[in-house]
Design an enzyme around this catalytic site. Structure first.
Site, mmCIF file in Angstrom:
data_model
loop_
_atom_site.group_PDB
_atom_site.id
_atom_site.type_symbol
_atom_site.label_atom_id
_atom_site.label_comp_id
_atom_site.label_asym_id
_atom_site.label_seq_id
_atom_site.Cartn_x
_atom_site.Cartn_y
_atom_site.Cartn_z
ATOM 1 N N GLY A 1 -3.742 21.980 -6.206
ATOM 2 C CA GLY A 1 -3.108 21.026 -7.108
ATOM 3 C C GLY A 1 -3.231 19.627 -6.555
ATOM 4 N N GLN B 1 -1.283 10.839 -5.325
ATOM 5 C CA GLN B 1 -1.935 11.245 -4.070
ATOM 6 C C GLN B 1 -3.279 10.550 -3.860
ATOM 7 O OE1 GLN B 1 -1.262 15.714 -4.713
ATOM 8 N NE2 GLN B 1 -1.140 15.469 -2.501
ATOM 9 N N CYS C 1 0.892 20.482 1.737
ATOM 10 C CA CYS C 1 0.571 19.365 0.851
ATOM 11 C C CYS C 1 -0.601 18.600 1.446
ATOM 12 C CB CYS C 1 1.788 18.452 0.719
ATOM 13 S SG CYS C 1 1.492 17.028 -0.325
ATOM 14 N N LEU C 2 -1.572 18.250 0.592
ATOM 15 C CA LEU C 2 -2.742 17.510 1.071
ATOM 16 C C LEU C 2 -2.353 16.142 1.623
ATOM 17 C CD1 LEU C 2 -5.195 18.352 -1.858
ATOM 18 C CD2 LEU C 2 -5.176 19.361 0.438
ATOM 19 N N HIS D 1 5.795 21.370 -7.395
ATOM 20 C CA HIS D 1 5.266 20.520 -6.322
ATOM 21 C C HIS D 1 4.576 19.276 -6.890
ATOM 22 C CE1 HIS D 1 3.421 20.195 -2.143
ATOM 23 N NE2 HIS D 1 2.693 19.347 -2.847
ATOM 24 N N GLU D 2 3.723 19.488 -7.911
ATOM 25 C CA GLU D 2 2.967 18.354 -8.464
ATOM 26 C C GLU D 2 3.865 17.431 -9.301
ATOM 27 O OE1 GLU D 2 0.286 17.946 -7.010
ATOM 28 O OE2 GLU D 2 0.050 19.993 -6.286
ATOM 29 N N HIS E 1 5.627 15.169 -7.119
ATOM 30 C CA HIS E 1 4.794 14.034 -6.703
ATOM 31 C C HIS E 1 4.903 12.871 -7.689
ATOM 32 C CE1 HIS E 1 2.660 15.056 -3.072
ATOM 33 N NE2 HIS E 1 2.150 16.174 -3.562
HETATM 34 ZN ZN LIG Z 1 1.446 17.727 -2.465
#
Ligand SMILES: [Zn+2]
Length: 172
Positions: free
Chosen positions: A46, A51, A93-94, A135-136, A139
């Site tokens: 995702g 991000q 998380c990236l 999660h997204e 963000h």
């Molecule tokens: Zn994330």
């Protein structure tokens, strides 16, 4: 389509709410293409626009990481309209590479948003897909999974992250 740099913990785009998309135009379509390419390259399941330092409410999710394009979800102005129950699983998380934690998430969510044609889309999700939506959507609300932990765990992790942010190897 291009792969964009993923910003990390501490970048302002990650820590404040993103703006609603007011018109789904070619720029948004190009943004979504770049987000999908960036997500697959990472690789991740995702990605949210903040991000890649674009403060707009746009998310992409693909639990198959490109193996099955039928699983690719692209959603503009996503929101959780219903949630129930609880689940706890390790998340990463990236934008917080190298750290995992186990925030409490709803067991089941109903998510509403717009597709790239401007049509309303509604998803009901459980398990990993429910966690990915939460999660997204966090963000685009300016929250990281770190912010969802108990105060003690959060403080410990944030201290580590701040320490790493001062190190030279932080920037990729
Ligand atoms: Zn994330």
């Amino acid at each position: 389509m291009s792969i964009r740099p993923i910003v990390k913990y501490g970048h302002p785009a990650l820590h404040s709410p993103s703006a609603h998309v007011t018109s789904i135009d070619l720029e948004i379509a190009a943004l979504v293409d770049d987000m999908v390419a960036t997500m697959y390259a990472a690789p991740g399941i995702g990605l949210a626009a903040p991000q890649i330092a674009v403060p707009l409410r746009v998310i992409v999710i693909d639990l198959s990481v490109g193996e099955d394009r039928g699983q690719l979800i692209k959603l503009v102005n996503p929101e959780i309209v219903e949630k129930e129950g609880e689940q706890r699983h390790e998340e990463g998380c990236l934008s917080v590479p190298g750290y995992g934690a186990t925030p409490v998430r709803p067991a089941r969510v109903t998510v509403r948003g717009l597709d790239l044609e401007g049509n309303e889309r509604v998803y009901t999700a459980t398990e990993l897909l429910a966690r990915a939506f939460c999660h997204e959507i966090d963000h685009v609300d300016g929250l990281l999974f770190v912010d969802r932990l108990s105060p003690l765990k959060r403080d410990l992790l944030k201290r580590k992250l701040r320490k790493r942010a001062r190190n030279d190897d932080w920037e990729e």
